[in-house]
Design a protein around this motif. Structure first.
Motif, PDB file in Angstrom:
ATOM      1  N   LYS A 150     -13.291 164.685  20.754  1.00 29.10           N
ATOM      2  CA  LYS A 150     -13.541 163.761  21.865  1.00 29.10           C
ATOM      3  C   LYS A 150     -14.875 163.056  21.688  1.00 29.10           C
ATOM      4  O   LYS A 150     -15.888 163.670  21.378  1.00 29.10           O
ATOM      5  N   LYS A 153     -14.657 163.921  36.698  1.00 30.76           N
ATOM      6  CA  LYS A 153     -13.269 164.338  36.494  1.00 30.76           C
ATOM      7  C   LYS A 153     -12.327 163.144  36.419  1.00 30.76           C
ATOM      8  O   LYS A 153     -11.432 163.083  35.558  1.00 30.76           O
ATOM      9  N   ASP A 155     -12.746 161.304  33.002  1.00 38.08           N
ATOM     10  CA  ASP A 155     -12.535 162.053  31.767  1.00 38.08           C
ATOM     11  C   ASP A 155     -13.810 162.329  30.966  1.00 38.08           C
ATOM     12  O   ASP A 155     -13.846 162.155  29.748  1.00 38.08           O
TER      13      ASP A 155
END
Length: 220
Positions: A5, A36, A39
């Protein structure tokens, strides 16, 4: 094999926050919800900002930082006197505000108490006052040493109040390309420098006439 990520950057958090405020018309409920829904982790947020309020303040400071960066790229700016540096700052700063007008108007009306909305401008205030001190030349300082520090603070504070007045005028300006704000900037800066120079009050009278016309005709 799972792809790693990408780590979110400070500028990306700022951009996401501004977009969310515009899309939803309200602030995120908390850092948790903000992270949240977009992401990334809370720890990534806290690597750059302590609170959502700190992020809000940073956005307005970045308008200032980007203004100075643009001014520094202009070789002629370095040769300007204090008044023309201030005019250049104003015109550039309000170009950036106009480019982000929807966010600025939204951000400055969240709370019914206008003073609470101005809390977002505290880091901008400190950066702007420091800028005023940096461009302040001896022409605008008193010769008496004991009064010099007091006068410099007075100039910084009056310059900040003038910037707030201009932001208020710009927020209410409905003219094409915000041309009335440009007029306001020129007349108010001219008037303020006339006061510092203790010269004839032609510019003050001119500025006063402009404000009077705006107040009278805007109500019709």
């Amino acid at each position: 094999m799972a792809t790693k990520k990408k780590t979110i950057t400070r500028d990306e958090i700022v951009s996401i926050y501004m977009e969310e405020v515009l899309d939803k018309g309200q602030k995120p409920k908390s850092v948790y919800h903000f992270a949240k829904e977009n992401d990334f982790s809370e720890s990534e947020f806290y690597a750059f900002f302590g609170t959502l309020e700190g992020l809000e303040k940073e956005i307005f400071r970045l308008f200032f930082v980007n203004t100075i960066d643009l001014l520094q790229k202009n070789a002629e700016y370095q040769e300007y006197d204090m008044k023309n540096k201030m005019l250049s700052f104003y015109f550039t700063f309000f170009e950036l505000l106009t480019a982000n007008r929807s966010y600025v108007l939204q951000a400055l009306k969240f709370d019914r108490n206008p003073l609470r909305n101005l809390v977002q401008l505290t880091t901008l205030r400190e950066a702007f006052k420091e800028y005023v001190s940096e461009i302040l030349t001896d022409d605008y300082r008193l010769e008496q040493e004991k009064l010099q520090k007091f006068q410099e603070k007075a100039i910084q504070e009056s310059a900040w109040l003038q910037l707030l007045m201009t932001i208020k005028f710009w927020k209410d300006d409905a003219s094409a390309a915000f041309e009335k704000t440009d007029i306001f900037i020129e007349k108010s800066v001219n008037a303020s420098f006339q006061l510092m120079n203790v010269e004839p009050i032609n510019h003050l009278i001119d500025f006063g006439k402009f404000l009077f016309k705006e107040k009278i005709y805007s109500k019709q």
